[in-house]
Motif scaffolding. Structure first.
Motif, PDB file in Angstrom:
ATOM      1  N   SER A 183       0.928  -1.005   0.003  1.00 49.18           N
ATOM      2  CA  SER A 183       0.014  -0.024   0.160  1.00 49.18           C
ATOM      3  C   SER A 183       0.968   1.193  -0.018  1.00 49.18           C
ATOM      4  N   THR A 184       0.301   2.368  -0.345  1.00 52.37           N
ATOM      5  CA  THR A 184       1.056   3.717  -0.514  1.00 52.37           C
ATOM      6  C   THR A 184       1.727   3.934   0.906  1.00 52.37           C
ATOM      7  N   LYS A 230       3.857  -8.748  -8.021  1.00 48.85           N
ATOM      8  CA  LYS A 230       2.769  -7.701  -7.420  1.00 48.85           C
ATOM      9  C   LYS A 230       3.561  -6.430  -6.980  1.00 48.85           C
ATOM     10  N   GLU A 259       6.279  -5.204  -7.738  1.00 52.02           N
ATOM     11  CA  GLU A 259       7.008  -4.630  -8.775  1.00 52.02           C
ATOM     12  C   GLU A 259       6.023  -3.698  -9.505  1.00 52.02           C
ATOM     13  N   GLN A 260       4.551  -4.403  -9.608  1.00 51.39           N
ATOM     14  CA  GLN A 260       3.548  -3.850 -10.378  1.00 51.39           C
ATOM     15  C   GLN A 260       3.336  -2.526  -9.883  1.00 51.39           C
ATOM     16  N   SER A 261       3.028  -2.948  -8.384  1.00 52.01           N
ATOM     17  CA  SER A 261       2.582  -1.664  -7.695  1.00 52.01           C
ATOM     18  C   SER A 261       3.428  -0.661  -7.698  1.00 52.01           C
ATOM     19  N   ARG A 282       5.492   0.088 -10.078  1.00 49.19           N
ATOM     20  CA  ARG A 282       5.395   0.889 -11.378  1.00 49.19           C
ATOM     21  C   ARG A 282       4.348   1.775 -11.466  1.00 49.19           C
ATOM     22  N   GLU A 283       3.095   1.003 -11.000  1.00 54.18           N
ATOM     23  CA  GLU A 283       1.797   1.924 -11.349  1.00 54.18           C
ATOM     24  C   GLU A 283       1.919   3.213 -10.546  1.00 54.18           C
ATOM     25  N   LEU A 284       2.718   3.300  -9.474  1.00 50.56           N
ATOM     26  CA  LEU A 284       2.665   4.611  -8.688  1.00 50.56           C
ATOM     27  C   LEU A 284       4.020   5.536  -9.384  1.00 50.56           C
ATOM     28  N   GLY A 285       4.677   5.043 -10.393  1.00 48.10           N
ATOM     29  CA  GLY A 285       5.643   5.823 -11.156  1.00 48.10           C
ATOM     30  C   GLY A 285       6.914   5.657 -10.082  1.00 48.10           C
ATOM     31  N   LEU A 286       7.168   4.622  -9.527  1.00 46.63           N
ATOM     32  CA  LEU A 286       8.341   4.352  -8.719  1.00 46.63           C
ATOM     33  C   LEU A 286       9.178   3.390  -9.113  1.00 46.63           C
ATOM     34  N   SER A 287       8.966   2.713 -10.345  1.00 47.72           N
ATOM     35  CA  SER A 287      10.087   1.733 -10.663  1.00 47.72           C
ATOM     36  C   SER A 287      11.374   2.112 -10.698  1.00 47.72           C
ATOM     37  N   GLU A 288      11.704   3.311 -10.954  1.00 39.61           N
ATOM     38  CA  GLU A 288      13.011   3.796 -10.988  1.00 39.61           C
ATOM     39  C   GLU A 288      13.702   3.434  -9.487  1.00 39.61           C
ATOM     40  N   TYR A 289      12.846   3.972  -8.338  1.00 38.56           N
ATOM     41  CA  TYR A 289      13.442   3.708  -6.931  1.00 38.56           C
ATOM     42  C   TYR A 289      13.697   2.058  -6.763  1.00 38.56           C
ATOM     43  N   ASN A 321      14.148  -0.215  -9.049  1.00 37.87           N
ATOM     44  CA  ASN A 321      15.374  -0.585  -9.623  1.00 37.87           C
ATOM     45  C   ASN A 321      16.458  -0.323  -9.174  1.00 37.87           C
ATOM     46  N   GLU A 353      -6.618   4.925  -1.448  1.00 37.19           N
ATOM     47  CA  GLU A 353      -5.187   4.178  -1.597  1.00 37.19           C
ATOM     48  C   GLU A 353      -5.077   4.621  -3.185  1.00 37.19           C
ATOM     49  N   LEU A 378      -2.792   3.614  -5.166  1.00 40.59           N
ATOM     50  CA  LEU A 378      -2.872   2.552  -6.134  1.00 40.59           C
ATOM     51  C   LEU A 378      -4.023   2.070  -6.675  1.00 40.59           C
ATOM     52  N   ALA A 407       2.441   6.897 -14.765  1.00 37.84           N
ATOM     53  CA  ALA A 407       2.522   7.703 -13.239  1.00 37.84           C
ATOM     54  C   ALA A 407       4.012   8.255 -13.192  1.00 37.84           C
ATOM     55  N   TRP A 426       1.619  13.095  -7.500  1.00 35.43           N
ATOM     56  CA  TRP A 426       1.645  11.952  -8.811  1.00 35.43           C
ATOM     57  C   TRP A 426       1.209  13.187  -9.837  1.00 35.43           C
ATOM     58  N   GLU A 481      13.148   6.653 -15.662  1.00 37.32           N
ATOM     59  CA  GLU A 481      12.305   5.538 -15.328  1.00 37.32           C
ATOM     60  C   GLU A 481      12.077   4.935 -16.909  1.00 37.32           C
TER      61      GLU A 481
END
Lengths: 104, 772
Positions: free
Chosen positions: A55-56, A84, A86-88, A90-97, A99, B208, B210, B224, B246, B317
């Motif tokens: 969760s956030t 899951k 990873e997906q969350s 990514r969805e929140l735009g945090l993939s970079e972190y 990674n 949430e 998400l 995002a 965001w 990203e």
């Protein structure tokens, strides 16, 4: 408060095993666990192998912990990232972190 | 899902969906047929999805015929869209037949009729021949029972979907794997930017972010970018406060309101800005970010740069995600990409039907219920008008406060009424969509080449009007194809283009919907029409009809019968029926024809059959309503501005323009009304056929929204009157049909010369008027 996170210490390294459900109610525990390890240990490894849901609130705590570790010159990393998780991220735009933590 | 759910309810929904799907399939097939050599793969996908969804639902309810047939159909469509089979005119024809058969099977299933494989067996065989491509059926027809599951060719749609369009897919794990992410970014061209800055307390209310993102993703492709600038130190962080914000970039074909709906529950707990992006700038922006990504590449080992600005973050990203497969972004290996592109093409496309079902943005309500609601709102409007009037009478001096209250009530009632009416509005598309096929079939039969052009299919009109529009429109189109458009030889002889054009258009015009059917054919052969009319005894030899009136003879009942007439005359298939239909809807139809150039039918219908804004006028002791949309102005003419014509008609000169006067008192035989235009008022109204005309009234009483009560339903049609309403004082008042009035005035003059009532009826389609 749910049960605390399992923390294992090897050498300088603290390994925290993340619980499967990292929802809002888990965020306080997570925060406590992380606070207890930083800055005592210069290396922190999160084992995300069990994570089914995040969760956030928990993600925010992780971000703050990573920031703190960077400030104190430590290393913050994560392993066994589940799809899951990873997906969350990514969805929140945090993939970079995610990674960058994975690469540490 | 609860165990005891009512299957019938879902069945009903399924069948409703089927109708939509069948209509959509037909619409897309029309495109296929039109662009045989150059069919967009998206169109084929769309048809596939329609058939596929029908099959899915049929599987759930075990309609075996439907399953078997749709499966065979679907297999063929799948091969078509994969490009394994080329489309030929024959195949396109068979596809259309197949949709017909599918419609019949749906109907059978809906009526719980015994299944009858002979219905679809032949066409199924044909489809299989096409599928195999070499005349060999690809597979045996499966025995219906149990076929649903074992016989599926798993398609991308199928693998993704959980249900079959009726049930909401839980957006738990949308198909966003690593790979799809890479693709998403490649052609990502966002058209919305959503800035979402949660208030610190947002998370405390179990909101949430998400879930919001996931819901956004159901609308289209969403990316995002997180902003961590508000992030605080670990020592002071409070997990249930929101520190992140965001920027979401969304590529969707949905409306802004759909996006707003996603944030519906958090809108008070955040700063939300939804911007529509210009596609061009969006493109440039994403290009920029790709370029920016390059120099960023070597900073990737710097962990978590929390204060990097939003744009830079997004590019990092992108770069990293792309890098993951260890291939440079722009030089990805060709093969796997093609494969992926295909799945990608179908994935967002598949999202369209399932997203409509997946996220509830509409509900189905029985028309009866809406009608009851409309009716009650109508009554409410009347009560409100009554109350207002009573209050005015009660306390003349102290009514200011009350007045204000009534103003508010009036505004709210009006809004309520408009909202309720809007429920019933539908685009005419549902009717227009069936026309291409009609034209295609007829032109094929008559060996004519005709292009159909449609405009304004999204024009909205009340559902009741839509329902009754189909018949007249079909007649008109058939008429144009059959009689309007010449044979190919004739066209060649006249030096006209080989392909004829029929244009069908709809638009809102002065509070009505105007539908026009025009062709570039030979026009009405007036000589023949006249000849026929005289032969049939409909018209005396010494008629004095003008061209336009001759054209309008085609609406006369005598011209409606049989081909014998249509063979010799230019037109005339059931046009009297068309007029009757249109008139009964409160509409009008007229025809304009230019010999050799073409014919134009103009049909004007009320937008709704429920309310209108009216001007209340008094004539003698009677009160009438003139629809506000037709009122231009009202004047007090001076004596020298009024002229009497030789035929007894009166005109009034308004700013140099002569306007024909409609003597309302005379038409309706009203006693005690002002007869001299200079003493009363002339309300100038706009009519469709007679331009501006002036109606003499005693005085104007005010404007009011009135609820239309149909006279046709409760009594009979009356010339010059379109409907009735109930005024604030509880009395019935008649709503004037200004075109009808002009017609009557016109008609009385005609009658003077014809002295022939039958001819009057013939020309106007109206019965004798009351004042005779």
């Amino acid at each position: 408060m749910s049960e605390a996170f399992e923390i294992k210490v090897e050498n300088e390294k603290a390994i925290i095993r993340l619980q499967p459900i990292l929802d809002m109610s888990a965020s306080d525990d997570l925060l406590e666990s992380l606070r207890s390890c930083i800055p005592a240990h210069k290396k922190m490894v999160l084992d995300a192998g069990d994570v089914e849901r995040v969760s956030t609130p928990c993600i925010q705590v992780l971000l703050a912990a990573a920031k703190k570790m960077k400030q104190v010159g430590g290393q913050f990393s994560i392993e066994n990232v589940t799809p899951k998780f990873e997906q969350s991220m990514r969805e929140l735009g945090l993939s970079e972190y995610l990674n960058s933590w994975s690469e540490n | 899902m609860p165990q005891d759910f009512n299957l019938d309810q879902f069945k009903a929904t399924y069948f409703e969906e089927c109708q939509e799907l069948l209509a959509a399939a037909e619409e897309h097939l029309a495109i296929v047929q039109k662009e045989l050599t150059n069919v967009d793969v998206e169109v084929l996908h769309a048809i596939f999805r329609c058939v596929h969804s029908i099959k899915g639902g049929a599987g759930a309810f075990n309609f075996t015929d439907l399953i078997s047939f749709s499966h065979i159909f679907e297999t063929l469509l799948d091969k078509l869209r994969e490009g394994e089979i080329a489309i030929s005119p024959q195949l396109a024809d068979r596809l259309i037949t197949a949709v017909d058969v599918l419609a019949i099977l749906v109907q059978k299933a809906q009526q719980d009729e015994v299944e009858d494989p002979s219905l679809w067996h032949d066409i199924a065989e044909d489809l299989k021949l096409f599928t195999s491509g070499d005349g060999e059926p690809v597979e045996e027809i499966q025995e219906p029972v149990g076929l649903v599951i074992k016989d599926y060719n798993l398609t991308p749609e199928e693998e993704e979907e959980q249900g079959w369009g009726l049930f909401i897919d839980i957006p738990d794990a949308p198909s966003l794997s690593d790979d799809s992410d890479v693709e998403d970014l490649k052609d990502f061209n966002p058209n919305y930017r959503i800035t979402f800055v949660p208030e610190p307390h947002l998370l405390r209310f179990a909101n949430e972010p998400l879930l919001l993102v996931r819901e956004l993703s159901t609308l289209g492709t969403c990316k995002a970018t997180a902003d961590l600038s508000r992030m605080v130190d670990l020592d002071v962080i409070n997990p249930d406060e929101a520190y992140l914000s965001w920027i979401f970039e969304l590529e969707t074909d949905r409306k802004k309101s759909d996006i707003e709906e996603v944030f519906e529950f958090v809108v008070d707990d955040c700063e939300l800005v939804i911007e529509k992006l210009d596609p061009e700038t969006a493109k440039i922006k994403s290009d920029d970010s790709v370029q920016m990504a390059a120099p960023k590449q070597n900073v990737q080992d710097v962990p978590s740069p929390p204060t990097v600005d939003a744009d830079a973050e997004i590019s990092v990203e992108e770069k990293k995600v792309v890098e993951k497969p260890a291939v440079p972004q722009l030089e990805k290996p060709k093969l796997p990409e093609t494969k992926k592109t295909e799945t990608q093409v179908s994935a967002p496309a598949a999202a369209t039907p399932s997203s409509t079902a997946g996220k509830i943005s509409s509900i189905r309500v029985e028309l009866d219920r809406v009608d009851r609601l409309v009716n009650m709102v109508g009554e409410l409007v009347i009560s409100q008008a009554m109350l207002k009037q009573q209050a005015e009478d009660l306390m003349k001096d102290s009514s200011h406060v009350m007045q204000q209250g009534f103003e508010d009530l009036s505004a709210h009632t009006r809004e309520l009424q408009e909202s309720v009416m809007a429920i019933r509005m539908q685009p005419v598309k549902s009717v227009f969509a069936r026309i291409p096929r009609l034209v295609r079939e007829l032109s094929g039969k008559l060996d004519k080449k005709i292009d159909l052009i449609t405009h304004g299919e999204m024009t909205e009109v009340d559902k009741t009007v839509i329902e009754q529009l189909m018949d007249p429109l079909t007649h008109m189109i058939r008429n144009s194809v059959d009689h309007g458009v010449e044979t190919q030889e004739e066209r060649a002889a006249f030096g006209k283009p080989e392909r004829a054009t029929i244009t069908l258009s709809a638009e809102h015009r002065s509070g009505r919907i105007q539908i026009e059917v025009s062709d570039d054919g030979k026009g009405i052969d007036r000589e023949r029409v006249l000849q026929k009319a005289i032969e049939k005894g409909l018209l005396p030899m010494d008629h004095d009809l003008q061209d336009e009136e001759i054209d309008n003879l085609i609406f006369a009942p005598g011209f409606s019968t049989a081909q014998t007439v249509s063979d010799v005359s230019g037109r005339g298939v059931g046009m009297d029926v068309v007029r009757r239909n249109v008139v009964s809807l409160g509409g009008r139809i007229s025809v304009f024809s230019t010999p050799g150039k073409g014919t134009r039918f103009l049909m004007s219908l009320p937008l709704t059959l429920a309310v209108l804004d009216g001007m209340i006028v008094r004539c003698g002791s009677e009160k009438y309503i003139i629809p506000l949309t037709s009122v231009i102005e009202s004047i007090h003419p001076l004596a020298e501005e009024v002229e009497t014509l030789v035929n007894g008609g009166t005109v009034v000169c308004v700013r140099g323009e002569y306007i024909r006067i409609v003597n309302l008192f005379r038409l309706f035989n009203i006693k005690g009304a002002i007869e001299n235009p200079t003493e009363g008022l002339v309300v100038i109204v706009e009519t469709e056929r007679y331009g501006h005309v002036g109606i003499i009234v005693d005085e104007l009483l005010g404007q009011q929204q009135v609820v239309i009560k149909s006279l046709e339903e409760n009594y009979d049609p009356i010339a010059g009157i379109s409907a009735a309403t109930i005024l604030g004082n509880g009395k019935v008042s008649l709503i004037l049909d200004v075109d009808g009035l002009a017609d009557m005035e016109h008609g009385t003059e005609r009658r003077r010369t014809f002295a022939n009532l039958e001819q009057q009826v013939l020309l106007t389609g109206e019965q004798a008027h009351g004042h005779d």
